[in-house]
Design a protein around this motif. Sequence first.
Motif, PDB file in Angstrom:
ATOM      1  N   UNK A   1       0.830  -1.212   0.000  1.00  0.00           N
ATOM      2  CA  UNK A   1       0.000   0.000   0.000  1.00  0.00           C
ATOM      3  C   UNK A   1       0.861   1.258   0.000  1.00  0.00           C
ATOM      4  N   UNK A   2       1.948   1.230   0.760  1.00  0.00           N
ATOM      5  CA  UNK A   2       2.854   2.373   0.802  1.00  0.00           C
ATOM      6  C   UNK A   2       3.527   2.578  -0.555  1.00  0.00           C
ATOM      7  N   UNK A   3       3.884   1.486  -1.229  1.00  0.00           N
ATOM      8  CA  UNK A   3       4.492   1.578  -2.558  1.00  0.00           C
ATOM      9  C   UNK A   3       3.532   2.188  -3.566  1.00  0.00           C
ATOM     10  N   UNK A   4       2.279   1.746  -3.514  1.00  0.00           N
ATOM     11  CA  UNK A   4       1.265   2.291  -4.431  1.00  0.00           C
ATOM     12  C   UNK A   4       1.066   3.779  -4.180  1.00  0.00           C
ATOM     13  N   UNK A   5       1.039   4.181  -2.912  1.00  0.00           N
ATOM     14  CA  UNK A   5       0.930   5.607  -2.572  1.00  0.00           C
ATOM     15  C   UNK A   5       2.067   6.410  -3.196  1.00  0.00           C
ATOM     16  N   UNK A   6       3.288   5.898  -3.034  1.00  0.00           N
ATOM     17  CA  UNK A   6       4.453   6.609  -3.568  1.00  0.00           C
ATOM     18  C   UNK A   6       4.427   6.712  -5.078  1.00  0.00           C
ATOM     19  N   UNK A   7       4.029   5.634  -5.756  1.00  0.00           N
ATOM     20  CA  UNK A   7       3.959   5.669  -7.208  1.00  0.00           C
ATOM     21  C   UNK A   7       2.896   6.657  -7.684  1.00  0.00           C
ATOM     22  N   UNK A   8       1.758   6.676  -6.996  1.00  0.00           N
ATOM     23  CA  UNK A   8       0.693   7.615  -7.375  1.00  0.00           C
ATOM     24  C   UNK A   8       1.154   9.058  -7.190  1.00  0.00           C
ATOM     25  N   UNK A   9       1.885   9.326  -6.106  1.00  0.00           N
ATOM     26  CA  UNK A   9       2.409  10.676  -5.877  1.00  0.00           C
ATOM     27  C   UNK A   9       3.407  11.066  -6.969  1.00  0.00           C
ATOM     28  N   UNK A  10       4.163  10.094  -7.462  1.00  0.00           N
ATOM     29  CA  UNK A  10       5.137  10.384  -8.519  1.00  0.00           C
ATOM     30  C   UNK A  10       4.442  10.781  -9.823  1.00  0.00           C
ATOM     31  N   UNK A  11       3.199  10.294 -10.034  1.00  0.00           N
ATOM     32  CA  UNK A  11       2.446  10.692 -11.224  1.00  0.00           C
ATOM     33  C   UNK A  11       2.135  12.185 -11.186  1.00  0.00           C
ATOM     34  N   UNK A  12       1.848  12.707  -9.999  1.00  0.00           N
ATOM     35  CA  UNK A  12       1.588  14.145  -9.865  1.00  0.00           C
ATOM     36  C   UNK A  12       2.860  14.944 -10.156  1.00  0.00           C
ATOM     37  N   UNK A  13       4.006  14.438  -9.695  1.00  0.00           N
ATOM     38  CA  UNK A  13       5.285  15.099  -9.993  1.00  0.00           C
ATOM     39  C   UNK A  13       5.534  15.108 -11.496  1.00  0.00           C
TER      40      UNK A  13
END
Length: 258
Positions: A169-181
């Motif tokens: 779940x933490x990995x998915x959160x980080x990947x989703x945040x990277x999409x915004x970047x």
Amino acid sequence: MSSLLKVDNEIKTKVDAFRERITGEAEDLVANFFPKKLLELDHFLKDPILNIQELKDIHCEINLKVPDPILLTNSHDGLDAPNAKRRKMESEAEDDSCQVAGTKVFVIPGGMMKSNNKLVDLIEKVKPEIRTLIEKCNTVKMWVQLLIPRIEDGNNFGVSIQEETVAELRTVEGEAASYLDQISRYYITRAKLVSKIAKYPHVEDYRRTVTEIDEKEYISLKIIVSELRNQYVTLHDMILKNIEKIKRPRSSNTDALY
């Protein structure tokens, strides 16, 4: 008894209510929201806006005309020799210092340079989906973390499953945040290129690079939507397959005694 262990009954009641609320929300997310969302995103991937065959259809006209050339001459007809010599030296000094200075941009004739509206509209549809995934993952992650029992020796297989679920779940959160970047970097990169076109309007490669950046972002946005769908599928499948161990990480041995 230490004062740290003394918990006010009112506070304890509120904490228990919070845990119950998180549990209810998380279980509903896994059971209902995740499968519903993955179907919505799968349908979105079939939308015509994400299935443009010719990438030139997303190109945006760059409203910056090439200015007329300014012809410079070193001839000083009609000047006396001392003045001509001084003018020539001044001209050479200016040429050395401003050889590649480009065009000074005071105002753009057509007004503000617009973004690529087709991509902006698509981005405005994708960003809420990214935000939703981050928020829902955070809720489910909190739920699983609250289910982790106190540390004890042995019988930790179920706990390891909980920890792996939290890590996923933490990995998915980080990947989703990277999409915004990634979206932010697109705007910054494109702005710099458009500024280059305003300063060097006669360089065609800058104009071509803007269209390349737009095409790349369009492809990236489609991949992002696909990844969002896949992450919902993965999380839903992973949690449901391990739901018993996630909820009850340590099995009771009382039944084996009889």
